[in-house]
Structures are given as structure tokens and as C-alpha cells.
Design a protein around this motif. Structure first.
Motif, mmCIF file in Angstrom:
data_model
loop_
_atom_site.group_PDB
_atom_site.id
_atom_site.type_symbol
_atom_site.label_atom_id
_atom_site.label_comp_id
_atom_site.label_asym_id
_atom_site.label_seq_id
_atom_site.Cartn_x
_atom_site.Cartn_y
_atom_site.Cartn_z
ATOM 1 N N CYS A 137 5.152 -12.181 3.052
ATOM 2 C CA CYS A 137 4.960 -13.137 1.946
ATOM 3 C C CYS A 137 3.628 -12.932 1.245
ATOM 4 O O CYS A 137 3.557 -12.949 0.011
ATOM 5 C CB CYS A 137 5.019 -14.554 2.514
ATOM 6 S SG CYS A 137 6.522 -14.902 3.440
ATOM 7 N N THR A 138 2.561 -12.740 2.015
ATOM 8 C CA THR A 138 1.237 -12.558 1.417
ATOM 9 C C THR A 138 1.225 -11.296 0.573
ATOM 10 O O THR A 138 0.705 -11.286 -0.549
ATOM 11 C CB THR A 138 0.165 -12.489 2.532
ATOM 12 O OG1 THR A 138 0.346 -13.621 3.403
ATOM 13 C CG2 THR A 138 -1.235 -12.518 1.956
ATOM 14 N N PHE A 139 1.814 -10.251 1.108
ATOM 15 C CA PHE A 139 1.911 -8.988 0.366
ATOM 16 C C PHE A 139 2.659 -9.191 -0.956
ATOM 17 O O PHE A 139 2.244 -8.698 -2.014
ATOM 18 C CB PHE A 139 2.625 -7.930 1.218
ATOM 19 C CG PHE A 139 3.022 -6.708 0.454
ATOM 20 C CD1 PHE A 139 2.102 -5.709 0.183
ATOM 21 C CD2 PHE A 139 4.329 -6.558 -0.023
ATOM 22 C CE1 PHE A 139 2.473 -4.582 -0.549
ATOM 23 C CE2 PHE A 139 4.704 -5.436 -0.751
ATOM 24 C CZ PHE A 139 3.765 -4.442 -1.010
ATOM 25 N N ALA B 203 -3.944 -14.764 2.723
ATOM 26 C CA ALA B 203 -3.659 -14.974 4.145
ATOM 27 C C ALA B 203 -2.498 -15.944 4.319
ATOM 28 O O ALA B 203 -2.342 -16.876 3.525
ATOM 29 C CB ALA B 203 -4.891 -15.532 4.861
ATOM 30 N N PRO B 204 -1.706 -15.753 5.374
ATOM 31 C CA PRO B 204 -0.706 -16.763 5.709
ATOM 32 C C PRO B 204 -1.377 -17.946 6.399
ATOM 33 O O PRO B 204 -2.480 -17.801 6.941
ATOM 34 C CB PRO B 204 0.216 -16.032 6.695
ATOM 35 C CG PRO B 204 -0.649 -14.992 7.321
ATOM 36 C CD PRO B 204 -1.690 -14.620 6.294
ATOM 37 N N SER C 265 9.215 -17.877 4.321
ATOM 38 C CA SER C 265 9.075 -17.235 5.624
ATOM 39 C C SER C 265 9.279 -15.733 5.523
ATOM 40 O O SER C 265 9.087 -15.011 6.502
ATOM 41 C CB SER C 265 10.114 -17.800 6.609
ATOM 42 O OG SER C 265 9.894 -19.174 6.794
ATOM 43 N N SER C 266 9.709 -15.273 4.367
ATOM 44 C CA SER C 266 9.964 -13.839 4.183
ATOM 45 C C SER C 266 9.664 -13.475 2.735
ATOM 46 O O SER C 266 9.572 -14.350 1.862
ATOM 47 C CB SER C 266 11.441 -13.533 4.476
ATOM 48 O OG SER C 266 12.250 -14.187 3.510
ATOM 49 N N VAL D 213 9.787 -15.653 -0.925
ATOM 50 C CA VAL D 213 8.711 -15.717 -1.931
ATOM 51 C C VAL D 213 9.224 -15.240 -3.289
ATOM 52 O O VAL D 213 8.854 -15.800 -4.329
ATOM 53 C CB VAL D 213 7.477 -14.912 -1.456
ATOM 54 C CG1 VAL D 213 6.436 -14.812 -2.566
ATOM 55 C CG2 VAL D 213 6.875 -15.565 -0.219
ATOM 56 N N ASN D 214 10.099 -14.252 -3.269
ATOM 57 C CA ASN D 214 10.649 -13.779 -4.545
ATOM 58 C C ASN D 214 11.511 -14.839 -5.229
ATOM 59 O O ASN D 214 11.767 -14.751 -6.435
ATOM 60 C CB ASN D 214 11.432 -12.481 -4.338
ATOM 61 C CG ASN D 214 10.491 -11.284 -4.291
ATOM 62 O OD1 ASN D 214 9.526 -11.212 -5.053
ATOM 63 N ND2 ASN D 214 10.756 -10.360 -3.385
#
Ligand SMILES: Cc1cc2nc3c(=O)[nH]c(=O)nc-3n(C[C@H](O)[C@H](O)[C@H](O)COP(=O)(O)O)c2cc1C
Length: 193
Positions: A15-17, A69-70, A141-142, A146-147
Motif C-alpha cells: 500500500c505504501t509503495f 510508512a504503514p 490492506s493491499s 489502495v488502487n
């Protein structure tokens, strides 16, 4: 001009990425280069000095910093806190006056508390904080989650454009002869009479 992006998650492409990638695309659209550093577990597996050195040396030449950061247990990941403690202690002087920002990712809660912790590294170090149109967070969570977080991704894009704008303002100011303040010698006081 260049911005350093730091991914403080243990998951390389999570997610952060995904959030940082959205920021970097907005920066690129505005003509600003970026480089992403993945810290992973290096801050806690004995490689912290090497990881800090890589980012610190890159920051000497870069113009801005965005740390992602998460949320772990309502705080930024322990990995990113360990990393930032060392980075700012060893390379803080190389980052003064360079615009900075923090972003966070969570399934549900702890985001604003985590941003508060991370923003304090920048504000301790005379780094202008770059903001967006909401607090800098995505939810999920993935990467797939996030998308789907359209508002979160928009916040990341706006952050990237705002960072690009501020960097260009700083550059224009330098060309016009506006230098950072010369500052004062440090005063360290404590509370012992
Ligand atoms: C150890 C651990 C603790 C977590 N604590 C929280 C939490 O307090 N609040 C929350 O909303 N999500 C929490 N999460 C979920 C992550 O913050 C969330 O899935 C995040 O988007 C993951 O980002 P990443 O894919 O970049 O690692 C936790 C995850 C882990 C592994």
C-alpha cells in the motif's frame, strides 16, 4: 530537481509503495525526478547504518524528501521510526530547509497519530512541510485496495504537485538572490536550576 521517496513498509510493493508511486508520477508530470528507497527490514536486521547512509548520501544532492510508512498499532512502523531516528541524527544538517512530507497507509485507524510522529522529524529540522488537500493517507490492506481508494490517490497526486510547485518556488527564489536564513548558534537549555 529531485525528491527522495522512502518506503518504510516491510512489503516492497504494498500500500505504501502504491501511494508513493502516485506521488512520483505527479512529480514526474511536473518535471521533477524522484528515487524510491525501500527500507524493508533493514532498520531492524543489522543493516540500519547502511540503509541510512544510502538515503542520507542521496539527500545531500536531492531537493526534497517524502517518507511513507504503514500504520502498525496506531503508530508508524517501528522500522521507519528506527530509520528516521538515525537518518535525522546523522544527516539532519544535510536536509535543513529542504521541503519534506510524510504519508501513511492503514487498513482503518492510527493515520493522523502516525503522521504527527513523522512530521515532527521535519519540523525539528527546519524543513518546510508540504501538505495536500487532506491529511496524507491511503486506506487498504493491499495495493489493490489502495488502487480503489480514489480519494487517497488524489491526495497523493495533489501532494506531488504541491511538492513540485514548492521546489520550483525555492529554485526561483535562489535565482532571485533569496537565500535561506543564516540561523543562530544552537542554544541547549535544560530544566535544572
Ligand atoms: C503489525 C501490524 C500492525 C498493524 N496495525 C494497524 C493499525 O493499528 N491500524 C490500521 O488501520 N492498520 C494496521 N495494520 C494494517 C496496515 O497498516 C495496512 O494494511 C497498511 O496499508 C499496509 O501497508 P503496506 O502494504 O505498505 O505494508 C497493521 C499491520 C501490521 C502488519
Amino acid at each position: 530537481m529531485k525528491v527522495i521517496l522512502v518506503n518504510g513498509s516491510r512489503r516492497k510493493n504494498g500500500c505504501t509503495f502504491t501511494a508513493l508511486t502516485e506521488v512520483s508520477e505527479a512529480l514526474k508530470a511536473d518535471g521533477i525526478e524522484s528515487e524510491l528507497f525501500f527500507i524493508g527490514d533493514r532498520a531492524v536486521n543489522g543493516e540500519i547504518d547502511a540503509a541510512v547512509k544510502e538515503v542520507g548520501e542521496a539527500m545531500k544532492k536531492a531537493d526534497g524528501l517524502i517518507v511513507g510508512a504503514p500504520v502498525y498499532y496506531a503508530s508508524p512502523s517501528g522500522e521507519i521510526i528506527a530509520f528516521l531516528d538515525r537518518l535525522f541524527m546523522l544527516y539532519g544538517k544535510d536536509m535543513i530547509f529542504k521541503p519534506g512530507s510524510a504519508i501513511t497507509s492503514a487498513r482503518r485507524a492510527g493515520t493522523t497519530a502516525s503522521l504527527d510522529v513523522m512530521n515532527k522529524y521535519f519540523t525539528f529540522n527546519q524543513m518546510p512541510l508540504v501538505s495536500s488537500r487532506y491529511w496524507n493517507m491511503v486506506h487498504g490492506s493491499s495495493a489493490e485496495d489502495v488502487n480503489k481508494d480514489e480519494e487517497g490517490l488524489q491526495i497523493m497526486r495533489v501532494l506531488g504537485h504541491n511538492m513540485a510547485w514548492l521546489l520550483k518556488c525555492v529554485e526561483a527564489g535562489k535565482k532571485a538572490g533569496i537565500e535561506p536564513p543564516s540561523g543562530e548558534d544552537f542554544l541547549f537549555t535544560n530544566f535544572i536550576r
